[in-house]
Design a protein around this motif. Structure first.
Motif, PDB file in Angstrom:
ATOM      1  N   LEU A  55       1.328  -1.494  -0.432  1.00  0.00           N
ATOM      2  CA  LEU A  55      -0.167   0.032   0.328  1.00  0.00           C
ATOM      3  C   LEU A  55       1.492   1.176   0.108  1.00  0.00           C
ATOM      4  O   LEU A  55       0.667   2.525  -0.581  1.00  0.00           O
ATOM      5  N   TYR A  56       2.034   1.102   1.074  1.00  0.00           N
ATOM      6  CA  TYR A  56       2.252   2.586   1.101  1.00  0.00           C
ATOM      7  C   TYR A  56       3.346   2.512  -0.465  1.00  0.00           C
ATOM      8  O   TYR A  56       3.703   3.563  -0.955  1.00  0.00           O
ATOM      9  N   GLU A  57       3.983   1.935  -1.091  1.00  0.00           N
ATOM     10  CA  GLU A  57       4.850   1.652  -2.518  1.00  0.00           C
ATOM     11  C   GLU A  57       3.896   2.201  -3.477  1.00  0.00           C
ATOM     12  O   GLU A  57       4.309   3.027  -4.227  1.00  0.00           O
ATOM     13  N   ASN A  58       2.487   1.702  -3.163  1.00  0.00           N
ATOM     14  CA  ASN A  58       1.358   1.788  -4.507  1.00  0.00           C
ATOM     15  C   ASN A  58       1.237   3.696  -3.855  1.00  0.00           C
ATOM     16  O   ASN A  58       0.323   4.019  -5.318  1.00  0.00           O
ATOM     17  N   THR A  59       1.222   4.579  -3.555  1.00  0.00           N
ATOM     18  CA  THR A  59       0.048   5.159  -2.735  1.00  0.00           C
ATOM     19  C   THR A  59       2.104   6.423  -2.978  1.00  0.00           C
ATOM     20  O   THR A  59       1.280   7.725  -3.243  1.00  0.00           O
ATOM     21  N   SER A  60       3.134   6.165  -2.176  1.00  0.00           N
ATOM     22  CA  SER A  60       3.240   7.018  -1.705  1.00  0.00           C
ATOM     23  C   SER A  60       4.227   8.000  -2.614  1.00  0.00           C
ATOM     24  O   SER A  60       4.937   9.182  -3.109  1.00  0.00           O
ATOM     25  N   PHE A  62       2.730   8.926  -5.209  1.00  0.00           N
ATOM     26  CA  PHE A  62       1.742  10.669  -5.004  1.00  0.00           C
ATOM     27  C   PHE A  62       2.390  11.412  -4.298  1.00  0.00           C
ATOM     28  O   PHE A  62       1.561  12.763  -3.885  1.00  0.00           O
ATOM     29  N   ILE A  63       2.473  10.959  -3.549  1.00  0.00           N
ATOM     30  CA  ILE A  63       2.948  12.169  -2.238  1.00  0.00           C
ATOM     31  C   ILE A  63       4.137  12.829  -2.377  1.00  0.00           C
ATOM     32  O   ILE A  63       4.119  14.006  -2.258  1.00  0.00           O
ATOM     33  N   HIS A  64       5.248  11.864  -2.604  1.00  0.00           N
ATOM     34  CA  HIS A  64       6.590  12.280  -2.693  1.00  0.00           C
ATOM     35  C   HIS A  64       6.664  12.566  -4.428  1.00  0.00           C
ATOM     36  O   HIS A  64       6.128  11.437  -5.237  1.00  0.00           O
ATOM     37  N   PHE A  65       7.490  13.710  -4.749  1.00  0.00           N
ATOM     38  CA  PHE A  65       7.488  13.358  -6.331  1.00  0.00           C
ATOM     39  C   PHE A  65       8.307  12.910  -6.902  1.00  0.00           C
ATOM     40  O   PHE A  65       9.327  11.963  -6.119  1.00  0.00           O
ATOM     41  N   SER A  66       7.843  12.079  -7.930  1.00  0.00           N
ATOM     42  CA  SER A  66       8.073  10.765  -8.584  1.00  0.00           C
ATOM     43  C   SER A  66       8.280  10.423  -9.436  1.00  0.00           C
ATOM     44  O   SER A  66       7.556  11.262 -10.579  1.00  0.00           O
ATOM     45  N   ASN A  67       8.526   9.791 -10.276  1.00  0.00           N
ATOM     46  CA  ASN A  67       8.133   8.915 -11.797  1.00  0.00           C
ATOM     47  C   ASN A  67       6.598   8.941 -11.764  1.00  0.00           C
ATOM     48  O   ASN A  67       6.486   9.135 -12.866  1.00  0.00           O
ATOM     49  N   GLU A  68       5.845   8.466 -10.885  1.00  0.00           N
ATOM     50  CA  GLU A  68       4.109   8.660 -11.267  1.00  0.00           C
ATOM     51  C   GLU A  68       4.224   9.927 -11.296  1.00  0.00           C
ATOM     52  O   GLU A  68       2.918  10.109 -12.594  1.00  0.00           O
ATOM     53  N   HIS A  69       4.533  11.281 -11.108  1.00  0.00           N
ATOM     54  CA  HIS A  69       3.817  12.254 -11.552  1.00  0.00           C
ATOM     55  C   HIS A  69       4.591  12.543 -12.603  1.00  0.00           C
ATOM     56  O   HIS A  69       3.746  13.404 -13.555  1.00  0.00           O
ATOM     57  N   ILE A  70       5.909  12.252 -12.903  1.00  0.00           N
ATOM     58  CA  ILE A  70       6.505  12.224 -14.403  1.00  0.00           C
ATOM     59  C   ILE A  70       5.277  11.872 -15.139  1.00  0.00           C
ATOM     60  O   ILE A  70       4.989  11.925 -16.493  1.00  0.00           O
ATOM     61  N   LYS A  71       5.174  10.360 -14.840  1.00  0.00           N
ATOM     62  CA  LYS A  71       4.094   9.775 -16.233  1.00  0.00           C
ATOM     63  C   LYS A  71       2.778  10.022 -16.481  1.00  0.00           C
ATOM     64  O   LYS A  71       2.074   9.810 -17.614  1.00  0.00           O
ATOM     65  N   PHE A  72       2.479  10.422 -14.903  1.00  0.00           N
ATOM     66  CA  PHE A  72       1.742  11.302 -15.484  1.00  0.00           C
ATOM     67  C   PHE A  72       0.820  12.889 -16.175  1.00  0.00           C
ATOM     68  O   PHE A  72       0.181  12.860 -17.252  1.00  0.00           O
ATOM     69  N   ASN A  73       1.850  13.102 -16.086  1.00  0.00           N
ATOM     70  CA  ASN A  73       2.357  14.813 -16.997  1.00  0.00           C
ATOM     71  C   ASN A  73       3.541  14.999 -18.143  1.00  0.00           C
ATOM     72  O   ASN A  73       3.396  16.477 -18.302  1.00  0.00           O
ATOM     73  N   THR A  93      -9.039  12.737 -14.846  1.00  0.00           N
ATOM     74  CA  THR A  93      -9.917  12.761 -15.996  1.00  0.00           C
ATOM     75  C   THR A  93      -9.651  11.986 -17.518  1.00  0.00           C
ATOM     76  O   THR A  93      -9.949  10.926 -17.961  1.00  0.00           O
ATOM     77  N   GLU A  94      -8.058  11.779 -17.160  1.00  0.00           N
ATOM     78  CA  GLU A  94      -7.300  11.370 -18.460  1.00  0.00           C
ATOM     79  C   GLU A  94      -6.686   9.669 -17.457  1.00  0.00           C
ATOM     80  O   GLU A  94      -6.355   9.246 -18.259  1.00  0.00           O
ATOM     81  N   PHE A  95      -7.067   9.035 -16.494  1.00  0.00           N
ATOM     82  CA  PHE A  95      -6.958   8.041 -15.985  1.00  0.00           C
ATOM     83  C   PHE A  95      -8.059   7.002 -16.353  1.00  0.00           C
ATOM     84  O   PHE A  95      -9.333   7.341 -16.585  1.00  0.00           O
ATOM     85  N   SER A  96      -7.189   6.100 -16.730  1.00  0.00           N
ATOM     86  CA  SER A  96      -8.075   5.107 -17.020  1.00  0.00           C
ATOM     87  C   SER A  96      -9.223   4.273 -15.377  1.00  0.00           C
ATOM     88  O   SER A  96      -8.673   4.821 -14.612  1.00  0.00           O
ATOM     89  N   ILE A  97     -10.656   3.898 -15.325  1.00  0.00           N
ATOM     90  CA  ILE A  97     -11.233   4.190 -14.564  1.00  0.00           C
ATOM     91  C   ILE A  97     -10.300   2.692 -13.533  1.00  0.00           C
ATOM     92  O   ILE A  97     -10.467   3.234 -12.608  1.00  0.00           O
ATOM     93  N   SER A  98      -9.431   1.304 -14.447  1.00  0.00           N
ATOM     94  CA  SER A  98      -8.436   0.720 -13.199  1.00  0.00           C
ATOM     95  C   SER A  98      -7.642   1.485 -12.539  1.00  0.00           C
ATOM     96  O   SER A  98      -8.187   1.017 -11.197  1.00  0.00           O
ATOM     97  N   LYS A  99      -7.399   3.291 -12.945  1.00  0.00           N
ATOM     98  CA  LYS A  99      -6.736   3.099 -11.658  1.00  0.00           C
ATOM     99  C   LYS A  99      -6.995   4.094 -11.096  1.00  0.00           C
ATOM    100  O   LYS A  99      -6.929   3.800  -9.523  1.00  0.00           O
ATOM    101  N   PHE A 105      -9.610   2.807  -4.220  1.00  0.00           N
ATOM    102  CA  PHE A 105      -9.264   1.677  -2.777  1.00  0.00           C
ATOM    103  C   PHE A 105      -8.007   1.716  -1.584  1.00  0.00           C
ATOM    104  O   PHE A 105      -7.969   1.329  -0.579  1.00  0.00           O
ATOM    105  N   ASN A 106      -6.991   1.874  -2.521  1.00  0.00           N
ATOM    106  CA  ASN A 106      -5.621   2.524  -1.960  1.00  0.00           C
ATOM    107  C   ASN A 106      -6.101   3.245  -0.813  1.00  0.00           C
ATOM    108  O   ASN A 106      -5.796   3.477   0.242  1.00  0.00           O
ATOM    109  N   MET A 107      -6.558   4.528  -1.134  1.00  0.00           N
ATOM    110  CA  MET A 107      -6.920   5.199  -0.120  1.00  0.00           C
ATOM    111  C   MET A 107      -8.053   5.267   1.125  1.00  0.00           C
ATOM    112  O   MET A 107      -7.819   5.881   2.142  1.00  0.00           O
TER     113      MET A 107
END
Length: 133
Positions: A55-60, A62-73, A93-99, A105-107
């Motif tokens: 859970l931590y690895e899946n959500t952190s 989005f809290i700390h600047f990371s590759n998740e921010h780069i991927k989405f932006n 609105t650009e995220f897939s429904i599964s994301k 769910f994680n939140m």
């Protein structure tokens, strides 16, 4: 995780005062003498709540600047002659429904566990404050 650290120290009032004065939790030791880094805290939480690490690895990210921010932006643009990248703010609105379902769910799980921790701290703080009456 940092709120959880409060339960690991021997003197909660000292911990509270040190944090209030700007000291970083990672520089404070728990009752067993371990520095309370994020790694240490999430490992302790994973022992209490199996699956917390995932859970931590899946959500952190989005809290700390990371590759998740780069991927989405980041948009990759290839017009045939050259390759370009455009960085922008992504819309949910650009995220897939599964994301969206995965993040929601994680939140939900994080919120549920946080509520349990906070409820326990409320009772602990009431006892702590009674010492000052």
């Amino acid at each position: 995780m940092r709120l959880f650290a409060l339960s690991l120290v021997q003197d909660r009032l000292d911990f509270y005062e040190r944090i209030q004065n700007g000291e970083h939790i990672r520089n404070i030791k728990d009752a067993e003498g371990n520095k309370m880094t994020d790694l240490y805290l999430f490992q302790k939480l994973d022992n209490l709540y199996p699956g917390f690490r995932l859970l931590y690895e899946n959500t952190s990210g989005f809290i700390h600047f990371s590759n998740e921010h780069i991927k989405f932006n980041t948009d990759r643009i290839d017009d045939g002659n050259e390759f370009m990248m455009r960085i922008r703010l992504a819309e949910t609105t650009e995220f897939s429904i599964s994301k969206k379902v995965d993040y929601a769910f994680n939140m939900f799980i994080v919120s549920e566990e946080l509520f349990k921790l906070l409820n326990g701290y409320k009772l602990s703080m009431i006892e702590l404050m009674k010492q000052f009456d």
